[in-house]
Design an enzyme around this catalytic site. Structure first.
Site, PDB file in Angstrom:
ATOM      1  N   ASP A 292       0.874  -1.162   0.000  1.00 45.47           N
ATOM      2  CA  ASP A 292       0.000   0.000   0.000  1.00 45.47           C
ATOM      3  C   ASP A 292       0.915   1.216   0.000  1.00 45.47           C
ATOM      4  O   ASP A 292       1.905   1.244   0.726  1.00 45.47           O
ATOM      5  CB  ASP A 292      -0.888  -0.028   1.244  1.00 45.47           C
ATOM      6  N   THR A 294       0.725   4.551   0.964  1.00 44.97           N
ATOM      7  CA  THR A 294       0.878   5.398   2.139  1.00 44.97           C
ATOM      8  C   THR A 294       1.418   4.609   3.319  1.00 44.97           C
ATOM      9  O   THR A 294       0.877   3.576   3.695  1.00 44.97           O
ATOM     10  CB  THR A 294      -0.476   6.038   2.516  1.00 44.97           C
ATOM     11  N   ASP A 524      -2.295  -0.203   6.430  1.00 46.04           N
ATOM     12  CA  ASP A 524      -2.450   0.487   7.709  1.00 46.04           C
ATOM     13  C   ASP A 524      -3.850   1.042   7.912  1.00 46.04           C
ATOM     14  O   ASP A 524      -4.135   1.630   8.952  1.00 46.04           O
ATOM     15  CB  ASP A 524      -1.431   1.629   7.835  1.00 46.04           C
TER      16      ASP A 524
END
Length: 769
Positions: A292, A294, A524
């Site tokens: 991912d 970010t 996250d």
């Protein structure tokens, strides 16, 4: 206001208090019980009891080795438990509760009935409750209902423990806590997924199961046949005990568990929480890592760059309306925080709010009689105007994260009605400091890197290229693939996936797995939950949502993705070393089983006494495997466990059996007594085991050569000074030397011939799982 302190105390006294999550580790009591109360330990104790009946007390020395192995296993697991428990406290979710008019953070087991819990995006509800107030509260109840579609909750609606907040925020009053809550029955399913058990432990347990079935009947057969030949009861007991002790790979399961526990301890020192020990092995086998953007490629620290006006709205007015929109929505995600930091929070009265949702990919609010939204342009417009799309692509290629700020007629879902662009919000996201080095390491380790993000694919590809990720030019916008895309073809053709919905993330992971890959996923946020569950191995950042951390296999306590280098290396070290040393345990098991079967039908006594196996078990297996299991070895996992083990174990066992039968024939020819033939059998078994140790220790270095030399020296000292203790006759006898010296000299070439020739031809015809 919430409950008062006195009301909380009353509920605690009445037992209306929540319970903590199930611990990640076993209790000390369970560790002792599970290490002590095993079938093989029971067999060893029974065998020791039989040896006591013979009066030959030194022959129970094998029990000391078992006790030491078990003690080491208990020590290592308790040490790892303490490390994991300490990190669990650091990553534990905190519950925001209003009491006495103040909102504070509390542990999950501090919640009492009627508490007012503040929930926001990313939280996971620890108790059953009812919504009291809400600002666009959207909930994922898929862990309970199986349906991944978000559920919008209003005042008075019931909330089930285990639900994940994926949009908005609100206040939930606890109605059922502890035993009464739904999560009591579903805690493990809701908080922690159950993966396929360790492949290593599965294979080893399969070996143990086979041994369990064969060891007792073989031992009984040998005992009866020895008595029928007219041997004494004591000789029958000692021979049978030696055979059965030899067949038990007492340290193999223990060593695997200890190696995994030691791996968890080592990773804990690098601020990595391991939630499941087999996950260390799973990550070591990973060949595809899905990232991912970010927090993984970028630092996750977003910065508002500027608002580019679009259309007829003046820049100052556009900025004011954007500030009012963000204040009205009152989201707490990184984008909203960056805009608030730039424009502040003006006073505004919201008439309707639709907070950000991972599935919807936009948020909006109505205030002053007008409705505004911000989010991904493709998810706001049915078709993005060509000139606007072209400009967005240009900005995205410059590395900006571009969000659309638009005026709409109504906040309808899934897309607002009649959007009119007011401006483009430009957000910058910096690369992590060591991103290039980390991704370069994974590429060198043959781990393919894939980027799956909800952001614009051009922006994502630009950042991926800056991070040095191969194939960054092969990108696709997942918002344009339709409702039934061919995910198998997509994963074959592309490396960067943008505008991905949570359901699409999960489908992409499934497609990689269907193609035969072992997949790890990092994330996250709540938009990563489905993909993290599906992946073979999942990694979460400590700064991520509580729901994400609660189900991940690894939690990076300091949110430093660079620690994954250590995780991968530690996993490979554990697995490679277990594969290396398992052969040494199985050699003894294989030749002991073969000899037992052979000597049931022979006129000779079993060639060993229990005490004589102690030098072999300790010096040729126990000590070297302990050191080899801790050696650095970060090479790629081959998936050839059984074949690799048998390439060493089978030729070694054949050699041992062959030489012992030869010694029996020579003993008959030269009228050698049992003490002499058993001494020669120990000598040749040790020599063959030493050769196997040399093969297992490859590639050799100074430490490994020193270890082998030390083991050989200690084995020699056993014959020089330990003859009485280990029931060995002196080899300082020239008439005896004419027998054993040719055997010793021939051992290495015979072993190499079997290992490189016959052994490989036989093994090549066998398919090992």
């Amino acid at each position: 206001m919430g409950l008062t302190t006195d009301e909380v105390h009353q509920r605690v006294a009445a037992g209306l208090k929540n319970e903590p999550l199930p611990p990640l580790t076993r209790s000390v009591k369970q560790i002792f019980r599970d290490n002590l109360l095993t079938l093989f330990n029971l067999i060893n104790v029974v065998l020791a009891g039989l040896v006591l009946l013979t009066g030959s007390y030194k022959n129970i020395l094998f029990l000391f080795v078992v006790i030491m192995n078990t003690a080491i296993g208990i020590f290592q697991e308790i040490r790892a438990k303490r490390q994991v428990d300490k990190l669990s406290l650091l990553s534990a979710a905190k519950i925001h509760i209003c009491r006495d008019g103040q909102v504070d953070d509390y542990a999950q087991d501090a919640v009492v009935q009627d508490d007012l819990i503040m929930v926001t995006r990313g939280d996971q509800l620890p108790v059953d409750g009812v919504v009291r107030t809400t600002e666009g509260l959207e909930v994922d109840e898929s862990q309970i209902t199986g349906e991944a579609d978000p559920v919008i909750k209003g005042p008075g609606d019931a909330m089930i423990s285990g639900s994940v907040i994926i949009g908005g925020h609100g206040v939930v009053q606890a109605t059922e806590v502890g035993h009464g809550s739904f999560i009591k029955q579903m805690a493990k399913a809701a908080k922690q997924k159950h993966r396929t058990p360790s492949q290593l432990l599965t294979i080893i347990n399969r070996i143990i199961k086979i041994l369990t079935i064969t060891i007792i009947p073989l031992g009984a057969g040998l005992f009866i046949s020895t008595l029928l030949r007219g041997e004494s009861q004591n000789r029958a007991i000692l021979g049978t005990v030696a055979a059965m002790v030899g067949m038990i790979p007492e340290g193999l399961v223990l060593l695997t568990s200890v190696a995994l526990a030691a791996g968890a301890f080592t990773l804990g020192r690098h601020q990595v929480l391991v939630r499941e020990l087999p996950a260390i092995e799973a990550l070591a086998r990973v060949d595809t890592l899905c990232l991912d953007k970010t927090g993984t490629i970028t630092s996750g620290q977003l910065k508002f760059d500027r608002l580019e006006p679009w259309g007829q709205v003046p820049a100052q007015v556009a900025e004011t309306r954007l500030a009012e929109l963000v204040t009205a929505i009152d989201d707490d995600n990184e984008t909203a925080q960056a805009i608030k930091e730039a424009f502040g929070t003006p006073t505004v009265q919201a008439e309707a709010v639709l907070p950000f949702s991972s599935a919807r990919k936009w948020s909006g609010a109505q205030f002053n009689g007008q409705s505004y939204v911000m989010g991904a342009p493709e998810f706001i417009y049915e078709t993005v105007p060509v000139d606007l799309q072209t400009h967005i692509q240009t900005l995205a290629k410059q590395g900006y994260r571009v969000l659309l700020f638009a005026h709409v007629k109504a906040l309808t879902t899934p897309k607002p009605s009649e959007p009119q662009a007011v401006g483009l919000i430009l957000i910058t996201d910096e690369l992590r400091p060591r991103a290039k080095e980390t991704f370069g390491f994974f590429a060198n380790q043959d781990v393919a890197l894939k980027v799956i993000s909800g952001d614009n694919p051009v922006t994502v590809a630009s950042i991926a290229k800056r991070a040095g990720i191969a194939g960054a030019d092969q990108l696709i916008d997942m918002s344009q693939v339709g409702t039934t895309p061919d995910f198998d073809q997509l994963v074959a053709d592309y490396n960067v996936f943008g505008r991905v919905t949570p359901q699409q993330k999960e489908s992409l992971i499934k497609a990689y797995q269907a193609a035969g890959h072992t997949v790890a996923m990092t994330g996250d946020g709540v938009n990563d939950l489905l993909a993290l569950k599906q992946a073979d191995c999942s990694i979460a950042m400590a700064t991520g949502s509580e729901a994400t951390k609660s189900l991940a296999d690894f939690v990076l306590i300091d949110s430093n993705f660079d620690a994954m280098v250590q995780v991968l290396n530690e996993g490979r070290r554990v697995i490679n070393n277990i594969e290396r040393v398992a052969a040494l345990y199985l050699i003894k098991t294989m030749y002991s089983a073969a000899l037992t079967l052979i000597f049931i039908f022979m006129s000779h006594s079993y060639p060993f006494e229990p005490i004589q196996l102690t030098p072999i078990s300790t010096l040729m297996v126990g000590i070297p495997t302990f050191f080899l299991a801790l050696a650095p070895d970060y090479t790629r996992i081959t998936g050839r466990f059984m074949k690799q083990v048998m390439e060493i174990a089978v030729p070694s066992a054949i050699c041992v059996v062959g030489y012992i039968l030869t010694i029996m024939l020579l003993g008959s020819k030269f009228q050698l007594n049992f003490a002499t033939t058993s001494t020669l059998s120990v000598l040749m078994t040790g020599i063959i085991s030493l050769n196997a140790l040399l093969i297992a220790a490859r590639p050799l270095n100074r430490f490994k050569i020193g270890l082998v030399v030390l083991i050989a020296s200690l084995f020699l000292l056993v014959f020089l000074f330990g003859g009485y203790v280990f029931s060995l006759v002196s080899l300082w006898n020239w008439s005896l030397a004419w027998i054993y010296l040719p055997l010793v000299i021939s051992a290495y070439p015979v072993f190499v011939l079997l290992q490189n020739g016959l052994g490989k031809r036989v093994l090549s015809k066998i398919r090992w799982r």
